[in-house]
Design a protein around this motif. Structure first.
Motif, short mmCIF file in Angstrom:
data_model
loop_
_atom_site.label_atom_id
_atom_site.label_comp_id
_atom_site.label_asym_id
_atom_site.label_seq_id
_atom_site.Cartn_x
_atom_site.Cartn_y
_atom_site.Cartn_z
N GLU A 28 -7.09 9.86 20.05
CA GLU A 28 -7.85 10.57 19.02
C GLU A 28 -8.02 9.70 17.77
O GLU A 28 -7.11 8.96 17.38
CB GLU A 28 -7.12 11.87 18.66
CG GLU A 28 -7.85 12.75 17.65
CD GLU A 28 -7.09 14.02 17.35
OE1 GLU A 28 -7.52 14.78 16.47
OE2 GLU A 28 -6.04 14.25 18.00
N GLN A 29 -9.17 9.82 17.16
CA GLN A 29 -9.46 9.06 15.94
C GLN A 29 -8.52 9.44 14.81
O GLN A 29 -8.33 10.62 14.52
CB GLN A 29 -10.91 9.32 15.53
CG GLN A 29 -11.32 8.68 14.21
CD GLN A 29 -12.73 9.08 13.81
OE1 GLN A 29 -13.56 9.35 14.66
NE2 GLN A 29 -13.00 9.13 12.52
N THR A 122 -16.81 6.71 21.51
CA THR A 122 -16.09 6.82 22.78
C THR A 122 -16.57 5.79 23.79
O THR A 122 -16.16 5.82 24.95
CB THR A 122 -16.30 8.23 23.39
OG1 THR A 122 -17.71 8.48 23.53
CG2 THR A 122 -15.69 9.30 22.50
N GLY A 127 -11.45 5.83 22.50
CA GLY A 127 -11.81 7.02 21.76
C GLY A 127 -12.33 6.72 20.37
O GLY A 127 -13.05 7.53 19.78
#
Length: 429
Positions: A28-29, A122, A127
C-alpha cells in the motif's frame, strides 16, 4: 562553492538535463508525510541536496545561457536546509506519464533542483513508486541510486559529499594518451535521421525485459566469455538503429560512424557514496554497419573493451588539466563543451546500472523494480538506460527525433535481446 568541471559541462550543454530513478514497491502507498519524514531524516544533512545555483541578478530565468555569476561564474550556494513539503510531492499521474512530462522540463525555482514523488501507480509489478528527478548538473545516475538506497529501511553505504582531488603531475605517457583521446572525442559522427533539426519530437518509452531472456542473451557469443549488461545494451542499440533507420550511409549520404556516449562512474572503493557528478562519458562507435546480432555484439564488446582505460585518461589527465585551465575564465568550459553540443557528437547514450546489495524495503514494503530516466539530449539523438534490481530488468528509452521513436527503438532493442536468447537456446548442429 565552485561547480566542478563536470557540473559546468552539464550545465552548459544546451539540454534540459533532467534525469530520474524510480523505485517500485509492493504494498500500500505510504502517506506522503511519512515519506517526507524519512527524507528529512536521511537527506537534510547532505550538503549537495541543499544546493541551489547562485546566478547573477537577472539571470535566474536562463536555463543554459548564463554561466557568469557574482564571482565570475555560477556557483553552488546553500541558503539553508531544503523544505520537505516543497521537495516531496504526491504525483498526479502514473510513473510512465511522470517520466514523459518531466524529461524536457528543467527543474527551476528557488528550491534545490530535485524533486521526489510518491507515485500512486500499480504498473510495473508494484503498488506504488518513489520517483526521484534531478538536474544532471546537481547529481549523476550513481548519486540517484545512492540516495534512493539511503531511504531504505536498512542503509549500509554512507553518503558523502564531493571532495576536490589534487591534480597529478602529467607524464609524457599521460600526454600522449590524452592527445589520442582528444582526437577520438573530436571525430565527426552522425545524428539520427529526423525531418529537420527544428522539427523533432520528444518521446519516452518504458519496457520490462523477462529475466530468463536476458540470462540467455548474456550467454552470447556462444564461444566467448558471455556478455555484460552494458555490452548487450550497446549491441542491441546498434541493431535497433539499423532496424529503424536502415544502413548508415543512407542517413546523410556520408561515411561517418554513429557514436554512443557511455557514462563511466569514476568513484573508487574509497568514495562509493559520493554525491555529485563523479563521472565521465566515453564516446564509442556503434556497430550499426555490422551484419547479424551476434556479430554486432562481438564488435560492441571489442569497442567497449577500451572504455576503462579511456575513462582513466579522462580522470587522471583531462579533468585535472581542465580544472586547472578553466580557472582563467568561463570560455574554457564553453570550448570543452562545444563539440558535445552537437547531436553528431553522440547519436545515443547507453547506460546500464544495477541495484546492488540484495533485497530492500521501504517501511516494510518490498522493492520489486527500479526504473531509470536518461537525460533528453539534442535533436537527432536518443538515450537508453537499462536497470536491474534482482530479476527485474527495465529499459527506458528517450528520443528527440521522429514522433514516437522511443517506443519503436525500445521494441527493436528487445527484439535484439530475443534473437540472442533464441540463438543461445538453440542447440548447435
Amino acid at each position: 562553492m565552485r561547480l566542478s568541471c563536470a557540473d559546468e559541462m552539464l550545465l552548459l550543454n544546451g539540454c534540459p538535463g533532467v534525469i530520474g530513478l524510480a523505485v517500485v514497491f509492493a504494498g500500500e502507498q505510504p502517506d506522503v508525510e511519512q515519506v517526507r519524514a524519512r527524507v528529512a531524516e536521511r537527506w537534510t544533512g547532505l550538503e549537495r541536496m541543499n544546493c541551489v545555483l547562485d546566478r547573477a541578478p537577472g539571470d535566474a530565468g536562463t536555463r543554459r545561457g548564463g554561466l557568469l555569476g557574482r564571482r565570475g561564474r555560477a556557483r553552488w550556494a546553500v541558503p539553508g536546509p531544503f523544505d520537505p513539503a516543497v521537495q516531496v510531492k504526491v504525483s498526479s499521474c502514473k510513473l510512465d506519464d511522470l517520466w514523459a512530462q518531466s524529461v524536457d522540463r528543467p527543474i527551476g525555482g528557488a528550491a534545490p533542483p530535485w524533486r521526489l514523488f510518491v507515485v500512486p501507480d500499480t504498473a510495473h509489478g508494484g503498488g506504488f513508486a518513489l520517483a526521484l528527478l534531478a538536474q544532471h548538473e546537481l547529481l549523476d545516475g550513481r548519486s540517484l541510486v545512492t540516495l534512493m538506497r539511503s531511504l531504505m529501511d536498512t542503509s549500509a553505504t554512507p553518503v558523502t559529499s564531493r571532495k576536490p582531488a589534487r591534480p597529478a603531475p602529467l607524464t609524457r605517457t599521460g600526454l600522449r594518451a590524452a592527445g589520442k583521446e582528444l582526437r577520438a572525442m573530436a571525430a565527426t559522427g552522425q545524428a539520427l535521421p529526423a525531418r529537420t533539426p527544428q522539427e523533432t519530437f520528444t518521446s519516452v518509452a518504458v519496457c520490462e525485459l523477462p529475466a530468463h531472456m536476458v540470462r540467455s542473451a548474456r550467454r552470447q557469443p556462444p564461444d566467448g566469455r558471455g556478455a555484460t549488461l552494458n555490452e548487450l545494451l550497446v549491441g542491441a542499440v546498434a541493431g535497433a538503429l539499423r532496424a529503424e533507420y536502415g544502413p548508415v550511409p543512407g542517413w546523410r549520404q556520408r561515411e561517418q560512424p554513429v557514436y554512443t556516449a557511455v557514462p563511466c562512474d569514476l568513484r573508487t572503493r574509497a568514495n562509493p557514496g559520493e554525491l555529485g557528478n563523479t563521472l565521465t562519458a566515453v564516446r564509442v562507435p556503434l556497430p550499426v554497419g555490422v551484419d547479424g546480432p551476434v556479430a554486432r555484439l562481438r564488435a560492441g564488446q571489442a569497442a567497449l573493451a577500451t572504455v576503462p582505460q579511456r575513462a582513466a585518461v579522462h580522470a587522471d589527465v583531462l579533468f585535472p588539466a581542465a580544472e586547472a585551465v578553466r580557472r582563467t575564465g568561463p570560455w574554457v568550459t564553453r570550448l570543452m563543451t562545444g563539440s558535445g553540443r552537437r547531436s553528431c557528437f553522440a547519436a545515443t547514450t547507453t547506460t546500464a546500472m544495477k541495484w546492488s546489495g540484495g533485497a530492500s524495503t521501504f517501511q516494510g514494503r518490498r522493492l520489486v523494480r527500479t526504473v531509470g530516466l536518461p537525460p533528453l539530449r539534442h535533436p537527432g539523438t536518443a538515450g537508453f538506460v537499462l536497470v536491474q534490481a534482482g530479476d527485474a530488468i527495465t529499459l527506458t528509452a528517450v528520443s528527440n527525433a521522429r514522433p514516437d521513436d522511443a517506443r519503436r527503438l525500445a521494441d527493436a532493442v528487445i527484439t535484439e535481446f530475443e534473437t540472442w536468447a533464441r540463438t543461445a537456446e538453440t542447440p548447435s548442429v
